[in-house]
Design a protein around this motif. Sequence first.
Motif, PDB file in Angstrom:
ATOM      1  N   CYS A  72      34.357  38.150  38.479  1.00 42.57           N
ATOM      2  CA  CYS A  72      35.363  38.467  37.212  1.00 42.57           C
ATOM      3  C   CYS A  72      36.703  37.750  38.719  1.00 42.57           C
ATOM      4  O   CYS A  72      37.220  37.634  39.393  1.00 42.57           O
ATOM      5  N   HIS A  84      37.077  45.265  29.743  1.00 41.26           N
ATOM      6  CA  HIS A  84      38.346  45.017  30.320  1.00 41.26           C
ATOM      7  C   HIS A  84      39.276  45.514  28.948  1.00 41.26           C
ATOM      8  O   HIS A  84      40.672  45.677  28.937  1.00 41.26           O
ATOM      9  N   HIS A 134      31.379  42.049  29.407  1.00 43.12           N
ATOM     10  CA  HIS A 134      31.853  42.120  30.321  1.00 43.12           C
ATOM     11  C   HIS A 134      33.539  41.509  29.677  1.00 43.12           C
ATOM     12  O   HIS A 134      34.321  42.374  30.251  1.00 43.12           O
ATOM     13  N   GLN A 194      44.517  40.603  31.541  1.00 40.24           N
ATOM     14  CA  GLN A 194      43.980  40.039  32.488  1.00 40.24           C
ATOM     15  C   GLN A 194      45.218  39.114  32.778  1.00 40.24           C
ATOM     16  O   GLN A 194      45.703  38.916  33.794  1.00 40.24           O
TER      17      GLN A 194
END
Length: 199
Positions: free
Chosen positions: A111, A156, A152, A54
Amino acid sequence: MTVRDILQIGHPTLRQRAAPVVVDAITSSEIQNLITDLIDTMHSANGAGIAANQIGIPLRVAVMEVADNPRYPYKPTLPLTVVINPEITFLTPAQVDDPDGPETVVINEGCLSVPLRGDVTRQVNIAVHYDDAEGNLHEEIKRGLTAGTWQHECDHLDGVLFVDRVNDPTTLTTWDEFQINGRDAFIERITAFVERIGS
Ligand code: ZN
């Protein structure tokens, strides 16, 4: 302290499968600085977790923490956890000595890389193994919303976003609309769930 820019849905790095970290490299300044940046960025954005891809680094590193989080006030406390090369195994309710307990739960997720929330079905009971920031191996059982947060973040690292797992697209909302139209009913249901599971 370096708060990094958070990539948004559509950026190709979010869709990349992140590479494992060589265990001997965990204590290197490169990985330690990455961990610090992830923690600083998560705190700055009030996230419950963030994965390295991210912030544009496709390595299997993520951090999680929940403590009175304004984005997720119903989430139970989750101490600051650094996870490297995590693996998840799904468990049955019987395997966690809760044979009458639920196997799955529908969680309304958000998110930091997606401007929407939506309903995702997650496993309630998981076993995890991972290396921590010092390179020590951990094997633990996680349940409930904490298990959801783990799923979660590990998604990713495989290039998967929660929107991929939304079965009913009509549950997608902006954060503002969720406040008005979905929040109260979800919090009532999920608070009962957290009390049932204890996590
Ligand atoms: Zn996320």
